[in-house]
Motif scaffolding. Sequence first.
Motif, PDB file in Angstrom:
ATOM      1  N   GLY A 262     -41.845  -4.678  85.452  1.00 28.50           N
ATOM      2  CA  GLY A 262     -43.078  -5.459  85.445  1.00 28.50           C
ATOM      3  C   GLY A 262     -44.322  -4.596  85.412  1.00 28.50           C
ATOM      4  N   THR A 263     -44.536  -3.913  84.292  1.00 28.94           N
ATOM      5  CA  THR A 263     -45.727  -3.080  84.153  1.00 28.94           C
ATOM      6  C   THR A 263     -46.387  -3.347  82.809  1.00 28.94           C
ATOM      7  OG1 THR A 263     -44.483  -1.228  83.180  1.00 28.94           O
ATOM      8  CG2 THR A 263     -44.742  -1.238  85.582  1.00 28.94           C
ATOM      9  N   ALA A 264     -47.666  -2.986  82.742  1.00 27.00           N
ATOM     10  CA  ALA A 264     -48.444  -3.122  81.518  1.00 27.00           C
ATOM     11  C   ALA A 264     -49.567  -2.097  81.564  1.00 27.00           C
ATOM     12  CB  ALA A 264     -49.022  -4.537  81.396  1.00 27.00           C
ATOM     13  N   PRO A 265     -50.057  -1.628  80.412  1.00 26.54           N
ATOM     14  CA  PRO A 265     -51.130  -0.632  80.409  1.00 26.54           C
ATOM     15  C   PRO A 265     -52.446  -1.208  80.927  1.00 26.54           C
ATOM     16  CG  PRO A 265     -50.685  -1.386  78.184  1.00 26.54           C
ATOM     17  CD  PRO A 265     -49.613  -1.958  79.055  1.00 26.54           C
ATOM     18  N   ASP A 266     -53.346  -0.327  81.328  1.00 27.28           N
ATOM     19  CA  ASP A 266     -54.633  -0.755  81.888  1.00 27.28           C
ATOM     20  C   ASP A 266     -55.450  -1.582  80.905  1.00 27.28           C
ATOM     21  OD1 ASP A 266     -54.223   0.336  84.371  1.00 27.28           O
ATOM     22  OD2 ASP A 266     -55.264   2.217  83.938  1.00 27.28           O
ATOM     23  N   ASP A 267     -55.317  -1.277  79.593  1.00 25.61           N
ATOM     24  CA  ASP A 267     -56.119  -2.016  78.612  1.00 25.61           C
ATOM     25  C   ASP A 267     -55.455  -3.312  78.153  1.00 25.61           C
ATOM     26  OD1 ASP A 267     -54.104  -0.925  77.111  1.00 25.61           O
ATOM     27  OD2 ASP A 267     -55.387   0.053  75.626  1.00 25.61           O
ATOM     28  N   PHE A 268     -54.394  -3.690  78.841  1.00 24.86           N
ATOM     29  CA  PHE A 268     -53.761  -4.988  78.564  1.00 24.86           C
ATOM     30  C   PHE A 268     -53.773  -5.780  79.864  1.00 24.86           C
ATOM     31  CE2 PHE A 268     -50.327  -8.066  78.183  1.00 24.86           C
ATOM     32  CZ  PHE A 268     -50.560  -8.593  76.929  1.00 24.86           C
ATOM     33  N   ASP A 300     -40.197  -6.961  89.336  1.00 25.26           N
ATOM     34  CA  ASP A 300     -40.747  -6.738  90.664  1.00 25.26           C
ATOM     35  C   ASP A 300     -42.178  -6.262  90.436  1.00 25.26           C
ATOM     36  OD1 ASP A 300     -41.458  -6.087  93.214  1.00 25.26           O
ATOM     37  OD2 ASP A 300     -39.840  -4.649  93.569  1.00 25.26           O
ATOM     38  N   ILE A 301     -43.082  -7.222  90.187  1.00 24.48           N
ATOM     39  CA  ILE A 301     -44.414  -6.865  89.698  1.00 24.48           C
ATOM     40  C   ILE A 301     -45.297  -6.216  90.769  1.00 24.48           C
ATOM     41  CG2 ILE A 301     -44.412  -8.598  87.871  1.00 24.48           C
ATOM     42  CD1 ILE A 301     -46.130 -10.371  89.658  1.00 24.48           C
ATOM     43  N   HIS A 302     -44.804  -6.151  91.996  1.00 30.86           N
ATOM     44  CA  HIS A 302     -45.569  -5.484  93.058  1.00 30.86           C
ATOM     45  C   HIS A 302     -45.036  -4.077  93.343  1.00 30.86           C
ATOM     46  CE1 HIS A 302     -47.949  -9.029  94.079  1.00 30.86           C
ATOM     47  NE2 HIS A 302     -46.838  -9.731  93.905  1.00 30.86           N
ATOM     48  N   ARG A 303     -44.071  -3.640  92.573  1.00 28.48           N
ATOM     49  CA  ARG A 303     -43.462  -2.333  92.819  1.00 28.48           C
ATOM     50  C   ARG A 303     -44.375  -1.196  92.372  1.00 28.48           C
ATOM     51  NH1 ARG A 303     -37.552  -0.281  90.506  1.00 28.48           N
ATOM     52  NH2 ARG A 303     -37.488   1.683  91.678  1.00 28.48           N
ATOM     53  N   TYR A 304     -45.008  -1.361  91.222  1.00 26.64           N
ATOM     54  CA  TYR A 304     -45.860  -0.318  90.663  1.00 26.64           C
ATOM     55  C   TYR A 304     -47.298  -0.807  90.560  1.00 26.64           C
ATOM     56  CZ  TYR A 304     -41.530   1.988  89.168  1.00 26.64           C
ATOM     57  OH  TYR A 304     -40.297   2.592  89.131  1.00 26.64           O
ATOM     58  N   ALA A 305     -48.222   0.126  90.702  1.00 29.13           N
ATOM     59  CA  ALA A 305     -49.635  -0.209  90.518  1.00 29.13           C
ATOM     60  C   ALA A 305     -49.888  -0.731  89.112  1.00 29.13           C
ATOM     61  CB  ALA A 305     -50.514   1.018  90.791  1.00 29.13           C
ATOM     62  N   ALA A 306     -49.078  -0.304  88.155  1.00 30.09           N
ATOM     63  CA  ALA A 306     -49.236  -0.730  86.762  1.00 30.09           C
ATOM     64  C   ALA A 306     -48.849  -2.191  86.547  1.00 30.09           C
ATOM     65  CB  ALA A 306     -48.415   0.163  85.830  1.00 30.09           C
ATOM     66  N   GLY A 307     -48.457  -2.860  87.609  1.00 29.01           N
ATOM     67  CA  GLY A 307     -48.178  -4.287  87.512  1.00 29.01           C
ATOM     68  C   GLY A 307     -49.351  -5.160  87.908  1.00 29.01           C
ATOM     69  N   LYS A 308     -50.461  -4.522  88.276  1.00 26.62           N
ATOM     70  CA  LYS A 308     -51.597  -5.291  88.829  1.00 26.62           C
ATOM     71  C   LYS A 308     -52.181  -6.286  87.838  1.00 26.62           C
ATOM     72  CE  LYS A 308     -55.090  -1.727  87.754  1.00 26.62           C
ATOM     73  NZ  LYS A 308     -54.159  -0.862  86.977  1.00 26.62           N
ATOM     74  N   ASN A 309     -52.138  -5.955  86.537  1.00 30.42           N
ATOM     75  CA  ASN A 309     -52.727  -6.847  85.529  1.00 30.42           C
ATOM     76  C   ASN A 309     -51.807  -8.007  85.141  1.00 30.42           C
ATOM     77  OD1 ASN A 309     -55.060  -5.337  85.422  1.00 30.42           O
ATOM     78  ND2 ASN A 309     -54.370  -4.081  83.691  1.00 30.42           N
ATOM     79  N   LEU A 310     -50.655  -8.091  85.806  1.00 30.08           N
ATOM     80  CA  LEU A 310     -49.697  -9.167  85.530  1.00 30.08           C
ATOM     81  C   LEU A 310     -49.681 -10.198  86.664  1.00 30.08           C
ATOM     82  CD1 LEU A 310     -46.699  -6.995  84.241  1.00 30.08           C
ATOM     83  CD2 LEU A 310     -48.445  -8.147  82.876  1.00 30.08           C
ATOM     84  N   ARG A 311     -50.617 -10.086  87.584  1.00 28.45           N
ATOM     85  CA  ARG A 311     -50.617 -10.961  88.760  1.00 28.45           C
ATOM     86  C   ARG A 311     -51.740 -11.982  88.653  1.00 28.45           C
ATOM     87  NH1 ARG A 311     -50.676  -5.572  92.439  1.00 28.45           N
ATOM     88  NH2 ARG A 311     -48.734  -4.647  91.618  1.00 28.45           N
ATOM     89  N   SER A 312     -51.351 -13.241  88.625  1.00 29.80           N
ATOM     90  CA  SER A 312     -52.313 -14.340  88.506  1.00 29.80           C
ATOM     91  C   SER A 312     -51.598 -15.632  88.858  1.00 29.80           C
ATOM     92  CB  SER A 312     -52.862 -14.417  87.071  1.00 29.80           C
ATOM     93  OG  SER A 312     -53.470 -15.673  86.826  1.00 29.80           O
ATOM     94  N   PRO A 313     -52.320 -16.621  89.397  1.00 26.39           N
ATOM     95  CA  PRO A 313     -51.693 -17.929  89.650  1.00 26.39           C
ATOM     96  C   PRO A 313     -51.173 -18.586  88.367  1.00 26.39           C
ATOM     97  CG  PRO A 313     -53.805 -17.768  90.781  1.00 26.39           C
ATOM     98  CD  PRO A 313     -53.725 -16.582  89.873  1.00 26.39           C
ATOM     99  N   PHE A 314     -51.688 -18.157  87.219  1.00 27.32           N
ATOM    100  CA  PHE A 314     -51.296 -18.764  85.954  1.00 27.32           C
ATOM    101  C   PHE A 314     -50.287 -17.920  85.195  1.00 27.32           C
ATOM    102  CE2 PHE A 314     -55.810 -19.844  86.793  1.00 27.32           C
ATOM    103  CZ  PHE A 314     -55.603 -21.160  87.183  1.00 27.32           C
TER     104      PHE A 314
END
Length: 358
Positions: A262-268, A300-314
């Motif tokens: 569960g990671t994504a780049p900062d610009d995404f 596990d989107i809370h495992r890495y800091a790079a998962g921060k842009n994948l966290r939203s109620p939607f």
Amino acid sequence: MNKPNNKILVINTGGTITMAAKASGELQAGKGEVLIELIKNLTTDLCSTIEVKPLTGADGAVIGTSDSSEIGPKHWDAMASMIISHNDDYDGFVVLHGTDTMSYTASALSFCLAQNTKPVVVTGAQVPLSKPGSDGLQNLRLALYVADQSGKSLPALSEVMICFAGQLLRGNRSRKSSTRSAVGFSTPNAQILGELFPVPTIFKEQLRALPNAYPPLNNSSLGYSDKVLSMNLNPGFTGELLLKIIKGSDIEGLVLRVFGSGTAPDDFNLAQVVEQAKNETNDRFKCAVIVTDVYNGSLDIHRYAAGKNLRSPFIIDGRDMTPEAASTKLMWVLGSDDRKQQLVKLLGSAVCHEMSAK
């Protein structure tokens, strides 16, 4: 010979199992002439009467056989409608289907038939029944054996399942894993339900208990939206481009396969894109569901800091759902106004064992 006392309905949607070669050598969907003759012979092995019907719509019009690449929401509705309308007439159901989208169909059916108490077995073949060395005969024979509830040699099954290469798989956990091998399907994030060859064995601890919190088995459970986009997050793909795609179309929901756990780049920034898309489409766009792009594993989107842009109620955490299950589940939830009202609840929890508990 045992006297047949139960009835099985075989719904023929086409696929490789019923295909025949054209003059050019290409395979195309056939009407299943070989199939009908084989089933007559197989009837003597079972305690059930077997009937074969073509796929028909709710209006009774014959849809006929298709390559599985053509199968989609209208076909899923037709299959489910046949099973629902004939539920009191038959004790089990077998759906003949092409392998390319079999996992999509098995997943889609599992949601609208969540309250079904009878076995629904989806099967097909890598090689047509009309050709030497076909795996179709064994797959068909074993699928009929599973659907036959009169012999009492197997426990009661209330699943939508895939029967292939001697294995019984939960449909909404399955994925096509090979285009060549007879073992064409697997369930990478779940145990199989049973092994049917050489000695039939069902793993009872894997079977689901029938839920009671969802709509009963009737036509209210039908309906799939065709306004769902399913795609991979690729390196270099930007949030700006995704937003343009959503705004420039009538897409209502997105299934996105993200990197690893569960990671994504900062610009995404998917959270920003989804919230902006909801606002700028007047809430026509509802949500995104994310799953891993890895064949085996879970988010596990809370495992890495790079998962921060994948966290939203939607943004719904799809955990260990397959892309096929995530896509068809979102299509099903968006397929009725009543289900849309329960969108977060339905997408965030398991309807019929399509994902593991948190």
